[in-house]
Design an enzyme around this catalytic site. Structure first.
Site, PDB file in Angstrom:
ATOM      1  N   CYS A 138      45.175  51.842  39.013  1.00  0.00           N
ATOM      2  CA  CYS A 138      45.496  51.188  40.280  1.00  0.00           C
ATOM      3  C   CYS A 138      44.282  50.970  41.161  1.00  0.00           C
ATOM      4  O   CYS A 138      44.307  50.117  42.052  1.00  0.00           O
ATOM      5  CB  CYS A 138      46.545  52.011  41.031  1.00  0.00           C
ATOM      6  N   ALA A 139      43.208  51.732  40.944  1.00  0.00           N
ATOM      7  CA  ALA A 139      41.998  51.567  41.750  1.00  0.00           C
ATOM      8  C   ALA A 139      41.203  50.336  41.362  1.00  0.00           C
ATOM      9  O   ALA A 139      40.280  49.938  42.077  1.00  0.00           O
ATOM     10  CB  ALA A 139      41.114  52.813  41.617  1.00  0.00           C
TER      11      ALA A 139
END
Length: 371
Positions: A138-139
């Site tokens: 998700c980063a």
């Protein structure tokens, strides 16, 4: 500096509601000793609808890793070009103007990367550089913005295309019965996004600084176990509390830039779950309204991994932006535990530039409509 222009967003046509998710969990896991806890956790996510790349019955079927990855490749090739064309139109750029393509995805695997296919099929120059990012989860949306900024600083006059393709539903594992896995089944959704970063001109966030922070000794908190059946998502129960460790890093980056938290006019952050946003309000001492775009993404799409920051940013654009020179922060959170963050000011292009962009967008959309 470089300007992150308006993103393009697409979600698949198959929808699952919160009520459907809860009913499915009740019946599928009727004998689970912690079923009531799981139902309560899913209810509390705030996710009301999610989009799936396949019909629900196909999503719940597990035909094996090979076939699932074939679905990933087929659907990515079918759906990515439309968001790319729209993002290019938003930024008033053509494929031949792009110097680097950053492709982020953690829900399928291709080698060569989809970047090679895009270059071969969409008119990008053979000299276009490629940067696939597959393991930041998700980063990765925040990391892609940072790496695009770095490239534009290194190569004045350049343009970078960012593409995010996340089919989280292809990672569903029916045999994973831990509370974290069952919660994830009610949290993640599918989405695609694209955005152009222009070193010169453009309307959007003019990036001035980017940074990364990894919380030591948290590698096992968010991870994949790669098995014969594919990617098995592992989520530690301590993850919802990570903002107590990451919020100070955000404060520090803001301070390094000569700002204070009250100076920041808008936030676009990864909405991994409602507690992430609630804790940021607490630890940064800002009102909930500051995270309204991220919360809307979570409510309407679920956690769409690296595409969250682009979906939330698109909502900021749709609300007519924050105004010239407004100060903003974009942050993606993911495995590591890692925060990938950018700071910058809002910039608005000329009226002629905006009109040209609108015309280009209409042309691109018209070209994408089947005859």
């Amino acid at each position: 500096m470089a300007t992150l222009c308006r993103p393009a967003i697409a979600v698949p046509e198959h929808v699952i509601t919160l009520q459907q998710t809860l009913e499915l969990a009740r019946h599928t896991h009727a004998d689970h000793p912690q079923r009531d806890l799981v139902l309560r956790l899913i209810q509390n996510t705030g996710v009301r609808t999610r989009h799936l790349v396949q019909p629900l019955e196909e999503t719940l079927r597990h035909p094996g890793f090979e076939e699932r990855n074939q679905v990933y490749e087929r659907e990515a090739k079918a759906r990515v070009p439309a968001v790319v064309r729209e993002a290019l139109a938003h930024a008033e750029r053509e494929p031949a103007d792009i110097d680097l393509i950053v492709y982020v995805s953690c829900t399928g695997f291709m080698m060569p990367s989809l970047t090679a296919w895009l270059i071969n099929t969409m008119g990008f120059r053979p000299e276009t550089r490629q940067l696939p990012i597959a393991q930041l989860g998700c980063a990765a949306g925040g990391a892609a913005i940072g790496r695009a900024h770095d490239f534009c600083r290194a190569y004045p006059g350049s343009n970078v295309l960012i593409v995010s393709c996340e089919f989280c539903s292809l990672c569903y594992q029916p045999t994973d019965l831990g509370v974290g896995s069952l919660l994830s089944n009610g949290l993640f959704g599918d989405a695609l996004s694209a955005a152009v970063v222009r070193e010169e001109g453009g309307t959007g966030m003019r990036i001035e600084r980017n940074g990364s922070h990894l919380v030591p000794d948290t590698e096992a908190w968010i991870s994949y176990a790669v098995r014969a059946t594919g990617f098995h998502f592992l989520l530690d129960k301590r993850v919802p509390g990570t903002m107590s460790m990451l919020a100070p890093a955000l404060r520090e980056l803001i301070a390094q830039h000569g700002w204070t938290v009250p100076d920041v006019d808008f936030y676009i952050v990864h909405a991994g779950g409602p507690r992430i946003l609630d804790d940021l309000c607490h630890f940064l001492d800002v009102p909930p309204e500051m995270f309204r775009f991220s919360r809307a993404t979570l409510t309407e799409r679920g956690n769409v991994a690296s595409s969250v920051v682009f979906d939330a940013l698109a909502r900021l654009f749709a609300a007519d932006g924050p105004g010239e020179s407004a100060r903003g922060l974009i942050a993606g959170f993911g495995p590591g535990i890692t925060a990938e963050t950018s700071l910058g000011r809002w910039t608005v292009g000329s009226e002629a530039s905006r009109a040209a962009g609108a015309a280009a967008q209409r042309s691109a959309l018209a070209a994408s409509v089947p005859s």
